[in-house]
Write an enzyme that holds these catalytic residues in place. Structure first.
Site, PDB file in Angstrom:
ATOM      1  N   ARG A  88      15.254   5.251  -0.339  1.00 38.46           N
ATOM      2  CA  ARG A  88      15.989   4.667   0.094  1.00 38.46           C
ATOM      3  C   ARG A  88      17.047   3.879  -0.494  1.00 38.46           C
ATOM      4  O   ARG A  88      17.959   3.364  -0.344  1.00 38.46           O
ATOM      5  CB  ARG A  88      14.935   2.893   0.567  1.00 38.46           C
ATOM      6  CG  ARG A  88      14.248   3.420   2.062  1.00 38.46           C
ATOM      7  CD  ARG A  88      12.914   2.131   1.257  1.00 38.46           C
ATOM      8  NE  ARG A  88      11.620   2.373   3.109  1.00 38.46           N
ATOM      9  CZ  ARG A  88      11.332   3.281   2.792  1.00 38.46           C
ATOM     10  NH1 ARG A  88      11.049   3.543   1.661  1.00 38.46           N
ATOM     11  NH2 ARG A  88      10.894   2.999   3.704  1.00 38.46           N
TER      12      ARG A  88
ATOM     13  N   GLU B 224      -0.333  -4.910  -8.469  1.00 40.78           N
ATOM     14  CA  GLU B 224      -1.672  -4.793  -7.836  1.00 40.78           C
ATOM     15  C   GLU B 224      -2.059  -6.153  -8.297  1.00 40.78           C
ATOM     16  O   GLU B 224      -3.351  -7.097  -7.568  1.00 40.78           O
ATOM     17  CB  GLU B 224      -2.753  -4.694  -9.190  1.00 40.78           C
ATOM     18  CG  GLU B 224      -2.646  -2.822  -9.165  1.00 40.78           C
ATOM     19  CD  GLU B 224      -3.626  -2.281 -10.310  1.00 40.78           C
ATOM     20  OE1 GLU B 224      -4.724  -3.711 -10.649  1.00 40.78           O
ATOM     21  OE2 GLU B 224      -3.370  -1.255 -10.850  1.00 40.78           O
ATOM     22  N   THR B 225      -0.847  -7.199  -8.334  1.00 47.39           N
ATOM     23  CA  THR B 225      -1.137  -8.626  -8.528  1.00 47.39           C
ATOM     24  C   THR B 225      -0.344  -9.402  -6.742  1.00 47.39           C
ATOM     25  O   THR B 225       0.513  -8.482  -6.378  1.00 47.39           O
ATOM     26  CB  THR B 225      -0.627  -9.499  -9.503  1.00 47.39           C
ATOM     27  OG1 THR B 225       0.546  -9.567  -9.368  1.00 47.39           O
ATOM     28  CG2 THR B 225      -1.449  -8.417 -10.433  1.00 47.39           C
TER      29      THR B 225
ATOM     30  N   HIS C  73       2.244 -10.812  -7.528  1.00 48.73           N
ATOM     31  CA  HIS C  73       3.703 -11.318  -8.207  1.00 48.73           C
ATOM     32  C   HIS C  73       4.737 -10.789  -7.229  1.00 48.73           C
ATOM     33  O   HIS C  73       5.350 -11.235  -7.060  1.00 48.73           O
ATOM     34  CB  HIS C  73       3.772 -10.360  -9.406  1.00 48.73           C
ATOM     35  CG  HIS C  73       4.434 -10.562 -10.097  1.00 48.73           C
ATOM     36  ND1 HIS C  73       5.145 -12.006 -10.508  1.00 48.73           N
ATOM     37  CD2 HIS C  73       6.132 -10.094 -11.022  1.00 48.73           C
ATOM     38  CE1 HIS C  73       6.410 -12.052 -10.981  1.00 48.73           C
ATOM     39  NE2 HIS C  73       6.763 -10.710 -11.157  1.00 48.73           N
TER      40      HIS C  73
ATOM     41  N   ASN D  49      22.141  -8.399   1.639  1.00 49.54           N
ATOM     42  CA  ASN D  49      20.863  -8.094   0.650  1.00 49.54           C
ATOM     43  C   ASN D  49      20.385  -7.260   0.940  1.00 49.54           C
ATOM     44  O   ASN D  49      18.993  -6.566   1.466  1.00 49.54           O
ATOM     45  CB  ASN D  49      19.701  -8.975   1.288  1.00 49.54           C
ATOM     46  CG  ASN D  49      18.622  -8.954   0.046  1.00 49.54           C
ATOM     47  OD1 ASN D  49      18.738  -8.464  -0.680  1.00 49.54           O
ATOM     48  ND2 ASN D  49      17.645 -10.472   0.435  1.00 49.54           N
TER      49      ASN D  49
END
Length: 154
Positions: A131, A89-90, A92, A117
């Protein structure tokens, strides 16, 4: 597809390669599945288990530093980054996704060393689970293909 005559998949040959894997422990269920698929594919491609170095770090932000440490050892033909970042929710999520990706790329370019990667960036756990196997396997194929390619270019 496995080629029984050469012991390689899709014409890729990893039999002479040394591969390093850096795995983030955060979202461990996903990263363990990534690692299992990756290691299995490396072995299918002919990479000997004793030529695979597998290290663990706390999370995706720590992956580039460990990749750099492995790259400095000058004993690997390619490296693989494994991790999983799931949107919260942020802000980050964006920070971790952007900075880990940029760090992985910087190490590859600075050391002229292929790095596959496979740090997943998903909206939710279901997307990550969907995935985990394919992307782990893909990372092995990318690492072997790019190591072989760079070997012909140098």
């Amino acid at each position: 597809m496995l080629n029984a005559d050469k012991g390689t998949a899709n014409g890729l040959d990893g039999s002479k390669l040394h591969i390093g894997i850096v795995q983030a422990r955060f979202n461990e269920g996903i990263t363990n599945a990534l690692a299992e698929a990756c290691r299995n594919a490396l072995q299918d491609l002919g990479v000997a288990p004793e030529h695979i170095t597998h290290v663990f770090v706390p999370g995706a932000l720590e992956v580039p530093l460990a990749l750099q440490a492995l790259a400095e050892r000058d004993e690997f033909d390619a490296l693989i980054a494994l991790g999983c970042i799931i949107r919260g929710e942020t802000y980050h999520f964006e920070l971790v996704a952007n900075e880990s990706g940029a760090g992985v790329t910087r190490v590859a370019l600075d050391y002229q060393l292929p790095i596959a990667n496979a740090i997943l960036t998903t909206e939710n756990l279901d997307q990550a689970v969907a995935r985990q196997t394919e992307k782990g396997r893909d990372a092995a194929y990318v690492a072997v293909e790019m190591a072989n390619l760079l070997g012909t270019l140098s």
